[in-house]
Design an enzyme around this catalytic site. Sequence first.
Site, mmCIF file in Angstrom:
data_model
loop_
_atom_site.group_PDB
_atom_site.id
_atom_site.type_symbol
_atom_site.label_atom_id
_atom_site.label_comp_id
_atom_site.label_asym_id
_atom_site.label_seq_id
_atom_site.Cartn_x
_atom_site.Cartn_y
_atom_site.Cartn_z
ATOM 1 N N ASN A 9 -24.968 2.602 48.657
ATOM 2 C CA ASN A 9 -24.174 3.862 48.274
ATOM 3 C C ASN A 9 -25.640 4.036 47.160
ATOM 4 O OD1 ASN A 9 -24.078 5.281 46.416
ATOM 5 N ND2 ASN A 9 -22.964 4.592 44.376
ATOM 6 N N TRP A 10 -26.357 4.953 48.289
ATOM 7 C CA TRP A 10 -28.217 5.019 47.861
ATOM 8 C C TRP A 10 -27.950 5.666 46.792
ATOM 9 C CZ3 TRP A 10 -31.231 7.107 52.408
ATOM 10 C CH2 TRP A 10 -31.524 6.121 53.629
ATOM 11 N N LYS A 11 -27.291 6.388 45.547
ATOM 12 C CA LYS A 11 -26.895 6.823 44.618
ATOM 13 C C LYS A 11 -27.975 8.074 45.008
ATOM 14 C CE LYS A 11 -25.453 3.797 42.262
ATOM 15 N NZ LYS A 11 -24.951 3.047 40.971
ATOM 16 N N HIS A 95 -16.098 8.142 41.943
ATOM 17 C CA HIS A 95 -17.195 6.684 41.460
ATOM 18 C C HIS A 95 -17.063 7.101 40.508
ATOM 19 C CE1 HIS A 95 -20.815 4.920 40.904
ATOM 20 N NE2 HIS A 95 -20.748 4.027 42.217
ATOM 21 N N GLU A 97 -19.401 7.472 37.749
ATOM 22 C CA GLU A 97 -20.736 7.929 37.948
ATOM 23 C C GLU A 97 -19.811 8.745 37.835
ATOM 24 O OE1 GLU A 97 -23.532 6.239 40.155
ATOM 25 O OE2 GLU A 97 -23.702 4.814 38.974
ATOM 26 N N GLU A 167 -14.735 -1.546 41.494
ATOM 27 C CA GLU A 167 -15.840 -1.285 40.516
ATOM 28 C C GLU A 167 -16.220 -1.801 38.877
ATOM 29 O OE1 GLU A 167 -19.405 -0.226 43.331
ATOM 30 O OE2 GLU A 167 -18.289 1.998 42.316
ATOM 31 N N GLY A 173 -25.448 -1.288 37.939
ATOM 32 C CA GLY A 173 -26.321 -1.462 37.565
ATOM 33 C C GLY A 173 -27.313 -2.303 36.215
ATOM 34 N N SER A 212 -23.681 -4.576 40.680
ATOM 35 C CA SER A 212 -23.959 -6.005 40.826
ATOM 36 C C SER A 212 -24.485 -6.992 41.862
ATOM 37 C CB SER A 212 -24.626 -6.370 39.049
ATOM 38 O OG SER A 212 -24.841 -5.131 38.557
ATOM 39 N N GLY A 233 -24.544 -1.165 45.381
ATOM 40 C CA GLY A 233 -25.741 0.145 44.869
ATOM 41 C C GLY A 233 -27.283 -0.693 45.199
ATOM 42 N N GLY A 234 -27.737 -0.762 43.410
ATOM 43 C CA GLY A 234 -28.959 -1.457 43.781
ATOM 44 C C GLY A 234 -30.043 -2.228 45.017
HETATM 45 P P1 13P Z 1 -25.226 -1.788 41.637
HETATM 46 O O1 13P Z 1 -25.013 -2.824 42.143
HETATM 47 O O2 13P Z 1 -26.206 -0.700 41.826
HETATM 48 O O3 13P Z 1 -24.405 -2.334 40.536
HETATM 49 O O4 13P Z 1 -25.033 -0.039 42.002
HETATM 50 C C1 13P Z 1 -22.772 -0.433 42.409
HETATM 51 C C2 13P Z 1 -21.644 0.373 42.773
HETATM 52 O O5 13P Z 1 -22.283 1.479 41.865
HETATM 53 C C3 13P Z 1 -21.881 0.876 43.654
HETATM 54 O O6 13P Z 1 -20.958 2.196 43.806
#
Ligand code: 13P
Length: 253
Positions: A9-11, A95, A97, A167, A173, A212, A233-234
């Site tokens: 997930n590049w966000k 998600h 967020e 999640e 993050g 994470s 994510g990251g």
């Molecule tokens: P991180 O891997 O950056 O913690 O993000 C997780 C996430 O929200 C994937 O959708």
Amino acid sequence: MRGRLVAGNWKMHGSRATNPALLDAVLAGVAGLAGVECAVCVPFPYLSEASARLAGSKLALGAQTLSEFRSGAYTGEVSAAMLADFGCRFVLVGHSERRGLFGETDAQVAAKFAAAAKAGLTPVLCVGETLAEREGARTEQVVARQLDAVLDLSGAAALAGAVLAYEPVWAIGTGRTASPQQAQDVHAFLRARVAERDAGVAAKLRILYGGSVKPGNAAEIFAMKDVDGGLIGGASLVSEDFLAICKAAVSKG
Ligand code: 13P
């Protein structure tokens, strides 16, 4: 056995200048990988270019959200049909967020899930508790409520064509990962909750862990019985890290 899936997930990251190199590196890496399905969920403006690059490859395309509406006067929204039109296979739904920063309600998330499924996309339904909810021993109550909203609207059968992602908000993050056992406990709870409605669907349902996940911790989390892969994510922004995580999913069982 359930197939394994690792989705990036590049966000809100990426650019036309940097995407090609990242996508090409991931494409090259996944080409030699068997036993795990890999996907990237890119921001809307990059879907077209990513779709062309990924066509015919082993890396599936996904989006990060969608509208619950089919079409019409909904300025700024993107429909499920539009995502399908660009070759998306997956779409993240609910998600944390989206829920936390943009006020998406359980009902709205359920409507988005239904819209995605109707268009033939594979919704990746995200659930998870905040730190306060975990510390208040409300984790199961929260994820059950988030899951039930979808089960009530679409029925358990709709989950047969979907993916679930646990999640924990406090692990996203933050560098603070759920322990493998914490992840397993919630995954088992979610699977049992689906099994109350349809045991067959529950047994086959892929439940991803996100929060994470890094090359250094992926294998121990993926080794848990009810963890079928990850939502990353990251680490999905660094090709070597993302590929190392995909490989960690292959080595499971
Ligand atoms: P991180 O891997 O950056 O913690 O993000 C997780 C996430 O929200 C994937 O959708």
